[in-house]
Design an enzyme around this catalytic site. Structure first.
Site, mmCIF file in Angstrom:
data_model
loop_
_atom_site.group_PDB
_atom_site.id
_atom_site.type_symbol
_atom_site.label_atom_id
_atom_site.label_comp_id
_atom_site.label_asym_id
_atom_site.label_seq_id
_atom_site.Cartn_x
_atom_site.Cartn_y
_atom_site.Cartn_z
ATOM 1 N N THR A 61 0.861 -1.180 0.000
ATOM 2 C CA THR A 61 0.000 0.000 0.000
ATOM 3 C C THR A 61 0.903 1.237 0.000
ATOM 4 O O THR A 61 1.175 1.820 1.050
ATOM 5 C CB THR A 61 -0.947 0.021 1.217
ATOM 6 O OG1 THR A 61 -0.216 -0.370 2.396
ATOM 7 C CG2 THR A 61 -2.116 -0.917 1.026
ATOM 8 N N CYS A 79 7.146 1.574 5.129
ATOM 9 C CA CYS A 79 6.313 1.634 6.337
ATOM 10 C C CYS A 79 6.365 3.010 6.988
ATOM 11 O O CYS A 79 5.460 3.811 6.839
ATOM 12 C CB CYS A 79 6.753 0.560 7.337
ATOM 13 S SG CYS A 79 6.437 -1.124 6.788
#
Length: 429
Positions: free
Chosen positions: A88, A263
Site C-alpha cells: 500500500t 512503512c
C-alpha cells in the site's frame, strides 16, 4: 472455519507474496494446506524453487511446507480463508495509492464463495477495509460482506532484516466482522503465532493500531533529526547527547537518520489523508514528515559545504555513498531516501558513486536511474556512510583514507565510527 482448516478440509490462501505474505504463507504451510498466490509469475517460479525474491528467507524455510505457489486464479478458488498482503504505497504527491489492494479485492471478488473468510493485512487508513475494499468484493462476487462471507483485519508486523521479532514471537492484532469471525480468525492465527493474539474490538481499531505504530516512530525520529540540526549548530554531537540522556530510565531511545522504506516513511500519509477527508488537517504528524523528508537535502548540503570549505571545486568533486537500501542488512530499496541524497548531490554537479553490500545494481538502475559502482576510486572528496550494514560497521579509518583524498569529509549518518576517526573531517547527524 478454523476446524476445517486444521482438519485440512479447507485451505488458506495468501494473496501477495512479498516480504510480508511469503513468511506468513510458509508459517501456515507448516501446519495446514496453503495456496500462495502472486500475480508476478517470475516471482512465483522462484518460490517454487525455494528462492525468496525478497532475499529475506533461506531455502530451508520452504522445507516441510504444504503449499502450492501459483499465479492462476482458478487455483485460488480452492481456498476458503483468504489473507491479503499486498503493498500500500503512496504516489509522487504522497497520496495513498490503493491500486494494489483494490486489484486484490477484485481478484477476491472472482473467487470468494459463501461461507469464506477474507482477512486484510495491508497497512491502510481506518475504514479502508470496510469502505473501499469490501464494496469491490461485493460488487464482483454478488455476495454480501458479513452475511455471505466473513471478514477481518490483522495488521502485519513483519520487520525486514529482523531475525528476532518474527511472525511467531510477536503478538498479532486481529479483528473480525462479528464475534464469530473474530474468534475464528484469532484461532487461525494462533496456529502460527506462539506469542498469542490481541483481539481488537473492531476492524477500524485494528487498522488504526497499525497506522499509529509507524506514525509514532516517524515522529520520534523526526524529533531526533530536528535535534541533530540544532545540536550541529551548537557544535555538539547528537549521539553523545542521546547517550547521556539515555541513562534516564524513561528516556525513549531513538536516533536521527534518513527515514525511507515502505512503512515509516509512508504510513503516516495514510492517516493524514483520511484525517483531511474528515475535515481535520494534521499539524504534528505532517510536521514530522516534512522534517524527515528534508533530511536527504540536509545531508547533501552539509557534504557540499565541506567540499567547498576544503577548497575543491564542487563541479569537479567526487562523492561515495555507502549503503542505499532503506535500512541496514536488507536488500529492499523501496522508497530509499539515499536515492534523494544522490539526486541532491547531482544537482550540485557532484559525481556520485554508490556502493551497497546488499542491493541489486540492476534494480537500482531501473528504480532510480543509477547503479552500483563496481570498482571504487581512491580519490573521493567525501564519503557518506548512509546505511549501517554489518559489512560497514567494522571498517577502520585506514580503509576510508585508502579511498579518499587527504583530509576528506566523512559523513557518518548513524554515528557508527564516532571516536574512531582522527585524520578525516568527521561529521554525523
Amino acid at each position: 472455519m478454523y476446524h476445517k482448516i486444521v482438519s485440512k478440509e479447507s485451505k488458506i490462501a495468501l494473496v501477495g507474496l512479498g516480504y510480508v505474505g511469503l513468511p506468513i504463507a510458509l508459517a501456515f504451510a507448516r501446519k495446514v494446506k496453503v495456496i500462495g498466490f502472486d500475480i508476478n509469475e517470475s516471482r512465483v517460479g522462484m518460490m517454487r524453487n525455494k528462492i525468496d525474491p525478497s532475499n529475506e528467507l533461506e531455502s530451508a524455510a520452504f522445507d516441510n511446507c504444504d503449499i502450492t505457489f501459483t499465479s492462476d486464479i482458478e487455483q485460488l478458488k480452492e481456498a476458503n480463508f483468504y489473507v491479503v498482503a499486498v503493498p500500500t504505497p503512496v504516489d509522487n504527491h504522497n497520496v495513498p495509492d490503493l491500486t494494489p489492494v483494490l486489484r486484490a479485492s477484485e481478484t477476491l471478488g472472482k473467487v470468494i464463495k459463501k461461507g469464506d473468510y477474507v482477512v486484510f493485512e495491508s497497512t491502510v487508513y481506518p475504514g479502508c477495509t470496510e469502505e473501499d475494499c469490501l464494496p469491490v468484493i461485493e460488487k464482483i462476487s454478488g455476495l454480501k460482506a458479513g452475511a455471505d462471507f466473513k471478514y477481518g483485519y490483522s495488521p502485519e508486523r513483519i520487520n525486514p532484516g529482523d531475525k528476532v521479532h518474527t511472525l511467531e514471537n510477536v503478538v498479532k492484532v486481529v479483528s473480525g466482522s462479528d464475534a464469530e469471525a473474530l474468534e475464528e480468525i484469532a484461532q487461525t492465527y494462533e496456529l502460527v503465532v506462539s506469542a498469542g493474539v490481541h483481539r481488537a474490538s473492531s476492524v477500524k481499531v485494528a487498522e488504526a493500531a497499525k497506522i499509529i505504530e509507524n506514525t509514532q516512530r516517524d515522529l520520534n525520529i523526526a524529533l531526533m533529526n530536528e535535534l541533530s540540526i540544532i545540536f550541529d549548530k551548537m557544535g555538539i554531537n547528537t549521539f553523545e547527547v542521546l547517550e547521556a540522556a539515555g541513562t534516564k530510565w524513561n528516556f525513549l531511545k531513538f536516533s536521527p537518520g534518513l527515514v525511507g522504506g515502505h512503512c515509516i516513511g509512508v504510513d503516516p500519509y495514510y492517516l493524514t489523508y483520511k484525517s483531511a477527508q474528515l475535515g481535520y488537517n494534521s499539524r504534528v504528524i505532517l510536521s514530522g514528515r516534512t522534517i524527515n523528508d528534508e533530511m536527504a537535502a540536509y545531508v547533501a548540503k552539509k557534504t557540499v559545504q565541506a567540499i567547498i570549505k576544503a577548497g575543491t571545486n564542487v563541479g569537479h568533486s567526487k562523492v561515495l555513498i555507502m549503503g542505499c537500501t532503506f535500512k541496514e542488512n536488507v536488500s529492499d530499496i523501496r522508497n530509499s531516501k539515499v536515492a534523494d541524497v544522490v539526486k541532491e548531490l547531482e544537482a550540485y554537479q557532484v559525481t556520485v558513486h554508490v556502493t551497497d553490500s546488499h542491493a541489486d545494481s540492476a534494480e537500482l538502475q531501473h528504480e532510480y536511474g543509477f547503479g552500483l559502482q563496481e570498482q571504487l576510486a581512491s580519490d573521493y572528496d567525501a564519503v557518506i556512510v548512509a546505511v549501517n550494514h554489518a559489512a560497514y560497521t567494522g571498517l577502520e579509518e585506514d580503509y576510508f583514507k585508502s579511498i579518499t583524498k587527504p583530509g576528506a569529509f566523512l559523513a557518518d549518518l548513524k554515528g557508527i565510527y564516532r571516536n574512531k576517526i582522527a585524520h578525516l573531517k568527521y561529521w554525523s547527524l
